[in-house]
Design a protein around this motif. Structure first.
Motif, PDB file in Angstrom:
ATOM      1  N   LEU B 103       0.931  -1.208  -0.020  1.00 11.50           N
ATOM      2  CA  LEU B 103      -0.084   0.037   0.124  1.00 11.50           C
ATOM      3  C   LEU B 103       0.632   1.370  -0.036  1.00 11.50           C
ATOM      4  N   TYR B 105       3.873   1.733  -1.125  1.00 14.51           N
ATOM      5  CA  TYR B 105       4.617   1.877  -2.442  1.00 14.51           C
ATOM      6  C   TYR B 105       3.679   2.379  -3.472  1.00 14.51           C
ATOM      7  N   ALA B 106       2.265   1.796  -3.509  1.00 12.43           N
ATOM      8  CA  ALA B 106       1.094   2.340  -4.547  1.00 12.43           C
ATOM      9  C   ALA B 106       0.880   3.849  -4.367  1.00 12.43           C
ATOM     10  N   ARG B 109       3.393   6.525  -5.333  1.00 10.10           N
ATOM     11  CA  ARG B 109       3.460   6.600  -7.126  1.00 10.10           C
ATOM     12  C   ARG B 109       2.705   8.070  -7.365  1.00 10.10           C
ATOM     13  N   ARG B 110       3.110   8.918  -8.068  1.00  7.46           N
ATOM     14  CA  ARG B 110       2.511   9.984  -8.492  1.00  7.46           C
ATOM     15  C   ARG B 110       1.096   9.531  -9.275  1.00  7.46           C
ATOM     16  N   ASP B 111       0.085  10.398  -9.099  1.00  8.38           N
ATOM     17  CA  ASP B 111      -0.881  10.378 -10.052  1.00  8.38           C
ATOM     18  C   ASP B 111      -1.504   8.802 -10.112  1.00  8.38           C
ATOM     19  N   LEU B 112      -1.455   8.259  -9.028  1.00  2.00           N
ATOM     20  CA  LEU B 112      -1.943   6.798  -8.849  1.00  2.00           C
ATOM     21  C   LEU B 112      -3.511   6.809  -9.095  1.00  2.00           C
ATOM     22  N   PHE B 113      -4.030   5.854  -9.764  1.00  7.31           N
ATOM     23  CA  PHE B 113      -5.258   5.721  -9.984  1.00  7.31           C
ATOM     24  C   PHE B 113      -6.156   5.666  -8.782  1.00  7.31           C
ATOM     25  N   LYS B 116      -5.721   9.489  -4.460  1.00  6.33           N
ATOM     26  CA  LYS B 116      -6.065  10.447  -3.354  1.00  6.33           C
ATOM     27  C   LYS B 116      -7.382   9.688  -2.292  1.00  6.33           C
ATOM     28  N   ARG B 166       5.733   5.278   3.333  1.00  2.98           N
ATOM     29  CA  ARG B 166       5.498   5.842   2.001  1.00  2.98           C
ATOM     30  C   ARG B 166       6.656   7.079   1.759  1.00  2.98           C
ATOM     31  N   GLY B 167       6.913   7.820   2.901  1.00  2.00           N
ATOM     32  CA  GLY B 167       7.834   8.842   2.979  1.00  2.00           C
ATOM     33  C   GLY B 167       9.081   8.346   2.363  1.00  2.00           C
ATOM     34  N   GLN B 170       8.869   7.704  -1.404  1.00  2.00           N
ATOM     35  CA  GLN B 170       8.824   8.926  -2.203  1.00  2.00           C
ATOM     36  C   GLN B 170      10.081   9.421  -2.306  1.00  2.00           C
ATOM     37  N   SER B 171      11.287   9.324  -1.458  1.00  4.15           N
ATOM     38  CA  SER B 171      12.437   9.639  -1.461  1.00  4.15           C
ATOM     39  C   SER B 171      13.371   9.231  -2.436  1.00  4.15           C
ATOM     40  N   GLU B 174      13.242  10.254  -8.680  1.00  4.42           N
ATOM     41  CA  GLU B 174      12.220   9.761  -9.884  1.00  4.42           C
ATOM     42  C   GLU B 174      13.283   9.004 -11.090  1.00  4.42           C
ATOM     43  N   GLU B 187       6.367  -2.137 -12.180  1.00  7.47           N
ATOM     44  CA  GLU B 187       6.320  -1.615 -11.039  1.00  7.47           C
ATOM     45  C   GLU B 187       6.947  -2.639 -10.131  1.00  7.47           C
TER      46      GLU B 187
END
Lengths: 329, 297
Positions: B103, B105-106, B109-113, B116, B166-167, B170-171, B174, B187
């Protein structure tokens, strides 16, 4: 512990075009099917976690309807009679409930006054050490109790402060008055604060040590050159640099004021009695799980949950207004 | 932290009195933590006679013996509880890490379906936890009472741990993702080959947090499980704090006396040792783990 989100959505910043389907994703946002297919693996990875939250948090939350019913185990949750707000009326008219509320707030207040400053002081002491090896050793020892269960902490306190414990043995051998701490309702609230200090004051320093480490060394140097002694440097450099984090943690603690160590209280409730140790959570446990009055207990728990959520939300808003980072996005 | 081990030139030489006060304060902190442990460990190794002579505790055993440990491991309730705790901790930590990694990792990711709404769904539970009675009724209605799954499934994910991981994810730059994707990696492969190896520190901390919380849990065991299924902490609670008799260790005879002090202390040691064992290895990661995803000042 407060949780801050990174940036708002993490969506900004994909620089330039590339093979990254994610930056292309922005252009193709209209097509949901495309995005769904692109993210299939990620969504599969997320699925167990999402399912967990849906079932064990939202599914359980739905069970709060019991607070509006006269729950009869034989009929089950859904067939039981609706009774409107009568469970809540029973809770709010119950002296035992208000007694638990007063106990909860009282213990929270004592912790705020007597526990909250201790990690700050200890962090400053640790930070002021010039020898790294000493500091690391003390840190290792001081963090340790945080990882022990409340069962162990309470047992350790019994061994040291109990009727036949270490302290009373020493006092007895020296022909001094023995103390009556464990199982003594009058001494319970100070005891509870002492336990929290023992368990968590070391762990609590982490966040303050990090803040102290971020202070620009040059500020101290400049202040020292300007003639400021250690005390004035503390007052004019150290404290202001800790202020934001202190304010933030204080606000978050106020938002969480209705929760004070449920396990800690429950473990000692039998030995000092509910008069001294009953908090809202232990009352919910006693009425619901021990006496089987699920409607009353769920109503009391829901009342606490809603007030608690409002307080956390309000605390977060206040923190934002003061320009600090909030708990959630 | 101040520059490694040297006093900066501008700082006054500390006065002896200040130094002494600091030393005393630090010694008090260290002793307050360590002395109780020393006494508990010593008493657990002492003979019953020494304990009685010492009035219930021993600072240093003159004739150390493993008798108390032999008795609690000789089958019986403590031995069983130890297996339960170890099993729940291992299985629980593995399951929790797997689900949290997926969860986190998902969501990293930016713009995950649907990313939000899912994030909001998760964070809301932090604001409004489900409550004791509804959780109990849910576990009951799922027929999980008296099953070890009731100690794991309801506690599978922790929002704080999720946000920490998640933090970290994200680091990860990219560019690494992009390079891997150009090489044809999906992925799943990126997570396994790039992101996880780069997040070892966070995984260690989150794994520690999960395993400690499984190991230390007792309350839900007391309401979800009968005494045949109890984990170690709940046994400890009943026999050490509650002063009940450890019937089937053969320690107490038929007369209703509480378990002898040495045995109680041995149980306490057994419940603490696993934490003491992993602690030194993970300690260096604490600060990083706690501060990522926690308050940023």
């Amino acid at each position: 512990m407060a949780i801050a989100e990174r940036d708002a959505t993490g969506r900004t910043g994909a620089a330039g075009a590339s093979a990254d389907p994610r930056s292309a994703g922005r252009a193709a946002r209209g097509s949901r099917r495309k995005r769904l297919r692109r993210d299939a693996v990620l969504l599969l990875l997320a699925a167990p976690g999402v399912a967990y939250f849906v079932v064990f948090h939202y599914g359980a939350m739905a069970g709060n309807v019991i607070a509006f019913k006269d729950y009869v185990p034989f009929d089950g949750l859904w067939a039981s009679q609706w009774v409107g707000l009568s469970n809540f009326q029973a809770v709010l008219a119950d002296d035992a409930f208000w007694h638990a509320v007063v106990n909860t707030l009282w213990i929270a207040l004592l912790q705020l006054v007597f526990f909250f400053p201790v990690p700050i002081a200890l962090a400053m002491l640790l930070h002021s050490l010039t020898r790294d090896s000493v500091r690391r050793f003390v840190q290792s020892v001081a963090y340790l109790p945080h990882f022990l269960s409340w069962v162990i902490v309470v047992a350790v306190f019994q061994q040291v402060l109990g009727e036949a414990g270490l302290l009373n043995n020493v006092l007895g051998d020296a022909h001094l008055h023995t103390v009556d701490v464990i199982g003594n309702p009058a001494a319970f609230k100070p005891l509870v604060v002492a336990q929290v200090i023992w368990k968590d004051c070391g762990w609590g320093t982490i966040i303050f040590l990090a803040a102290l480490a971020q202070v620009d060394e040059q500020q101290y140097e400049a202040a020292a050159i300007d003639g400021a002694g250690p005390w004035r440097r503390f007052w004019h450099v150290t404290l202001p640099s800790l202020r934001p984090i202190i304010v933030l943690l204080l606000i978050m603690r106020l938002g969480d004021i209705l929760s004070v160590g449920f396990e800690q209280m429950l473990l000692q409730r039998a030995s000092v009695g509910p008069d001294a140790a009953e908090i809202i959570d232990t009352l919910v446990w006693q009425r619901g799980l021990v006496q089987g009055d699920y409607g009353y207990a769920a109503a009391a728990g829901l009342f606490k949950g809603v007030v608690g959520a409002v307080l956390v939300f309000a605390a977060n808003k206040v923190a934002h207004r003061l320009g600090e980072q909030g708990v959630y996005a | 932290m101040s520059a490694a081990g040297v006093r900066p030139a501008w700082m006054e030489k500390p006065r002896p009195l200040t130094q002494a006060a600091k030393g005393v304060a630090l010694a008090v902190v260290v002793l307050l933590v360590l002395v109780p442990f020393l006494i508990i460990v010593s008493t657990s190794f002492a003979s019953d006679r020494e304990v009685i002579d010492g009035g219930g505790w021993v600072l240093w055993p003159q004739h150390p013996t493993l008798r108390a440990y032999r008795e609690i491991f000789d089958g019986g309730i403590v031995g069983h509880a130890l297996w339960v705790s170890a099993g729940v901790t291992l299985v629980g930590t593995a399951a929790s890490l797997a689900c949290t990694i997926g969860l986190a990792y998902a969501l990293s990711r930016r713009d995950l379906f649907g990313g939000k709404p899912v994030l909001l769904l998760v964070l809301f539970t932090f604001l409004f936890p489900p409550g004791m009675i509804p959780s109990f009724l849910l576990v009951k209605s799922m027929h999980l009472l008296n099953s070890y799954a009731s100690l794991i499934a309801p506690f599978l994910l922790n929002v704080f741990n999720l946000v920490v991981l998640r933090g970290f994810f994200q680091s990860v730059p990219e560019e690494l993702h992009e390079a891997a994707r150009l090489d044809g990696a999906g992925e799943w492969l990126i997570l396994r080959r790039i992101v996880l190896p780069l997040s070892k520190a966070a995984l260690a901390v989150v794994g520690l947090f999960y395993s400690v919380s499984y190991w230390n849990a007792w309350f839900y065991a007391s309401i979800y499980l009968d005494s045949d299924h109890w984990p170690l902490q709940q046994v400890l609670r009943t026999y050490v704090i509650g002063g009940a008799q450890l019937a089937d260790t053969g320690a107490g005879d038929a007369s209703a006396v509480a378990a002898p002090q040495t045995i109680q202390m041995a149980v306490l040691v057994v419940a603490t040792v696993p934490i003491l064992l992993v602690y030194p290895f993970l300690q260096k990661y604490f600060t990083k783990g706690v501060l990522t995803g926690a308050v940023k000042s």
